[in-house]
Structure formats: structure tokens, C-alpha cells
Design an enzyme around this catalytic site. Structure first.
Site, PDB file in Angstrom:
ATOM      1  N   GLU A 291     -11.429  -3.267  -3.046  1.00 46.41           N
ATOM      2  CA  GLU A 291     -10.424  -2.303  -3.494  1.00 46.41           C
ATOM      3  C   GLU A 291     -10.173  -2.479  -4.984  1.00 46.41           C
ATOM      4  O   GLU A 291      -9.613  -3.493  -5.406  1.00 46.41           O
ATOM      5  CB  GLU A 291      -9.117  -2.526  -2.729  1.00 46.41           C
ATOM      6  CG  GLU A 291      -9.266  -2.486  -1.228  1.00 46.41           C
ATOM      7  CD  GLU A 291      -8.238  -3.382  -0.523  1.00 46.41           C
ATOM      8  OE1 GLU A 291      -7.028  -3.163  -0.733  1.00 46.41           O
ATOM      9  OE2 GLU A 291      -8.647  -4.301   0.191  1.00 46.41           O
TER      10      GLU A 291
ATOM     11  N   HIS B  74       0.808  -1.225   0.000  1.00 41.59           N
ATOM     12  CA  HIS B  74       0.000   0.000   0.000  1.00 41.59           C
ATOM     13  C   HIS B  74       0.845   1.280   0.000  1.00 41.59           C
ATOM     14  O   HIS B  74       0.569   2.230   0.752  1.00 41.59           O
ATOM     15  CB  HIS B  74      -0.955   0.010   1.194  1.00 41.59           C
ATOM     16  CG  HIS B  74      -2.035  -1.035   1.120  1.00 41.59           C
ATOM     17  ND1 HIS B  74      -2.586  -1.472  -0.069  1.00 41.59           N
ATOM     18  CD2 HIS B  74      -2.683  -1.745   2.103  1.00 41.59           C
ATOM     19  CE1 HIS B  74      -3.524  -2.386   0.188  1.00 41.59           C
ATOM     20  NE2 HIS B  74      -3.590  -2.584   1.484  1.00 41.59           N
TER      21      HIS B  74
ATOM     22  N   HIS C   7      -9.500   2.246   0.606  1.00 39.87           N
ATOM     23  CA  HIS C   7      -9.467   1.071   1.478  1.00 39.87           C
ATOM     24  C   HIS C   7     -10.584   1.128   2.526  1.00 39.87           C
ATOM     25  O   HIS C   7     -10.361   0.804   3.697  1.00 39.87           O
ATOM     26  CB  HIS C   7      -8.091   0.969   2.141  1.00 39.87           C
ATOM     27  CG  HIS C   7      -7.679  -0.407   2.512  1.00 39.87           C
ATOM     28  ND1 HIS C   7      -8.282  -1.108   3.524  1.00 39.87           N
ATOM     29  CD2 HIS C   7      -6.721  -1.216   2.013  1.00 39.87           C
ATOM     30  CE1 HIS C   7      -7.695  -2.287   3.641  1.00 39.87           C
ATOM     31  NE2 HIS C   7      -6.751  -2.379   2.725  1.00 39.87           N
TER      32      HIS C   7
END
Ligand code: BGC
Length: 344
Positions: free
Chosen positions: A311, A104, A174
């Protein structure tokens, strides 16, 4: 509720804010910290407003949590194996933050940065951020503009970015959804449907093997609405390795236009969420690592499987798999992708 309010002070003295958008019966609030969607209220089958996303009451809790709750993710959603990637014959080392891998966008990803309010109306918010050349290891100065539009049916997130050097770009949100309400408990009875015939299996560290495997005949087959709890703990190696669903599905018929990727439904509130996107993949993550720490809004203990994520993304680890759609953003070209979370 005010439209714009202070949401605490960052360790470096900068002020974080919360902005509230409204459209018809929907309202949502977004933080300048990590561009996080903090609340999203939609009417249930009896017209009662229901907050369907997990979030926290204070900036300190947002800074403390490590689950990316509600946040805007960049520069690269999900993992890059070995925390390094090749581009134009050069190997770019990235900061590792998930064992030997990069997750991420790294330890100081976009989820931990303070975004700037560029424009604000009753139902739209534009946030911008400039990520300097070399941040977390990525080449190029990247200018990002994210537009949140609340419609009478849902929340649309539009992502634009431009770099002054060739780089990678793969932005997502997210949010953890719980369609029975953020504080209602496990999502096991909520139904999930993913419009995909194939998914990308993973090996050690949740890094894709490179294969596009058929879902047919496996618990990864979510082509018809399925209660999340029905197969999440099946003895299928992909599920046991990840502790539940935590995979990328290959959206059927990807052509860069806004297309349905997934749907979810709560039998308790009757709320349906449909996710549409221009992107080729969607990570369905069943909240396997939620551990109740810190406590969520109103003290809600967000335990394992109290929320799920959808996502939208380029596939995890795409720089190492030339057969996956490319997440390379060429110098001076525009990254433009859109995801719409629509409620019924
Ligand atoms: C990943 C999970 C990870 C989670 C972070 C998800 O997008 O797929 O593996 O643990 O984010 O909380």
C-alpha cells in the site's frame, strides 16, 4: 465477458457495478463498490492467465468482509493515533474503528462507498466520489477522481482530489496479491524486495513511534529479494507485535516522481510484480489477519498469509509527526499521486 455488469444492490437500493478492462494479455475488473480491484489476470511463465488478487463473488461478501480486500482507501490510508488530529490550531476528532485509533478512513471510509463511473474505455476507468464536509470527522468537501489504466504490462492508478478547506488526504489501494494465483495458498515462498533503508517502527496499536529506524541488521531489511516466510515469524519485537510484517517503509530517494518502491516474485508462476509510486511510503502487510471469512472467489478460503498488500502512502499517523512528509491538502490545491503495479 461483458464490459460492464450489475454487481448487486446496496442496502439503500443503489446498484453496484463491475467494469472489466483489457490490454494485451491482461484483464482486470473493478467494482464501483469501494473502487475495489476484484480480479487481475496476468500471464504466468507458460502464458496461462493467472488471477493474482484476492476478491469475492458477491456484493454481500464485499460488504461483510472487514479486511479491505482490493479496496480504495480514503481519506487516510492506515492509522491516525487517538482518532484525532490537529490542523491549523484546531483539533479534529475522527471516528475510531481500531480500538482507540482511526484506521483506513473510518467505519464508513471510501472502501464502503459507491463510486460513480465518470468515463470508461477499453482499458481505462474513471471513478469519482464526493466526500461531504465533516465526513468521518474530516474537514472540507473533498472531490476525488481516480483513474485506473490497464496497460499491456500492468495496472496504473492515478489519484486526484481537491478540497474546499484545508484537510488531510492520503489515498491508496488495498489489493492483496498472491502471485501464484488468488486461490493457491500461502504466500510464504514468494519473494519480497522493498527499496528502503529505513522504516517507521510502531508501538501499541501499530501507531508509529516517530522514529525512522535503519533496516540494517534486522528482519525488516528487505533490500535484497527475500522469501516472505524466511523471517516473518522471527522473534523481533516489531514482528511479534504486529503478528508479521505490517509496517511502513521509507522509499529510497523519494522526490515525488514515479519511482520503484517494491518488487515481488512467485517461484511457482514466475510472475514478477513491481510497484512504482510518487508517494513517500509503502506498507508491506503480510496478510497476518486473514482468517478465511467470508470465503473468496470460487470458494477459496483466504487464510492467514494467503495474500500480501503493498500500500503506497503518506506515513501512518503523519499528522502527529511533523518530521514525516505532510499529508495536508491545502484548500483549492490538487492532490495528485500515482501508483503503477507492473508485471513481468
Ligand atoms: C494495516 C493492517 C490492517 C489491515 C486491514 C493494513 O493496511 O496495516 O494493520 O489490519 O490493513 O485488514
Amino acid at each position: 465477458m461483458e464490459k460492464r455488469r450489475s454487481f448487486g444492490i446496496m442496502p439503500d437500493g443503489k446498484a453496484a457495478e463491475e467494469v472489466t478492462l483489457r490490454a494485451g494479455e491482461l484483464s482486470c475488473s473493478i467494482l464501483t463498490y469501494g473502487g475495489a480491484v476484484r480480479t487481475l489476470r496476468v500471464p504466468d511463465q507458460n502464458g496461462r492467465p493467472t488471477d493474482v488478487v484476492l476478491g469475492f463473488d458477491s456484493l454481500e461478501d464485499y460488504i461483510r468482509q472487514d479486511k479491505y480486500i482490493g479496496a480504495l482507501i480514503g481519506r487516510y490510508a492506515n492509522r491516525i493515533g487517538g482518532a484525532s488530529f490537529p490542523l491549523n490550531g484546531v483539533e479534529y476528532p475522527l471516528r475510531a474503528n481500531d480500538g482507540p485509533n482511526h484506521l483506513h478512513g473510518g467505519p464508513m471510509g471510501f472502501d464502503k462507498q459507491l463510486w460513480t463511473v465518470e468515463a470508461l474505455t477499453e482499458n481505462t476507468l474513471v471513478l469519482t466520489l464526493t466526500s461531504p464536509d465533516g465526513q468521518e470527522g474530516y474537514p472540507g468537501k473533498l472531490d476525488i477522481k481516480v483513474t485506473y489504466t490497464l496497460t499491456e504490462c500492468g495496472l496504473e492508478i492515478d489519484y486526484e482530489a481537491k478540497s474546499d478547506r484545508d484537510t488531510l488526504c492520503n489515498l491508496t489501494n488495498h489489493s492483496y496479491f498472491n502471485l501464484s494465483g488468488h486461490d493457491s495458498g500461502s504466500i510464504s515462498d514468494q519473494q519480497i524486495q522493498v527499496f528502503a533503508d529505513r522504516y517507521t517502527p510502531t508501538g501499541p496499536g501499530s501507531i508509529p513511534t516517530g522514529e525512522l529506524a535503519p533496516v540494517e541488521g534486522t528482519p525488516m531489511d528487505l533490500r535484497v529479494p527475500t522469501p516472505i516466510g524466511d523471517h516473518v515469524d522471527d522473534g523481533f519485537d516489531q514482528l511479534t507485535l504486529a503478528g508479521g510484517y505490517d509496517h511502513n517503509w521509507v522509499i529510497k530517494g523519494w522526490d515525488g516522481t514515479l519511482r520503484p518502491a517494491a518488487r515481488a516474485w512467485s517461484p511457482r508462476t514466475g510472475i514478477t510484480l513491481e510497484v512504482l509510486t510518487t508517494l513517500p511510503g509503502i506498507q508491506f502487510y503480510s496478510g497476518n489477519y486473514l482468517d478465511g471469512c467470508p470465503a473468496g472467489k470460487g470458494g477459496a478460503p483466504y487464510a492467514k498469509r494467503w495474500g500480501f498488500c503493498l500500500e503506497t502512502q503518506f506515513f501512518p499517523d503523519s499528522p502527529h509527526h511533523p518530521a514525516f512528509p505532510s499529508s495536508v491538502l491545502k484548500k483549492d490545491t490538487v492532490y495528485h499521486q500515482k501508483t503503477y503495479y507492473r508485471f513481468q
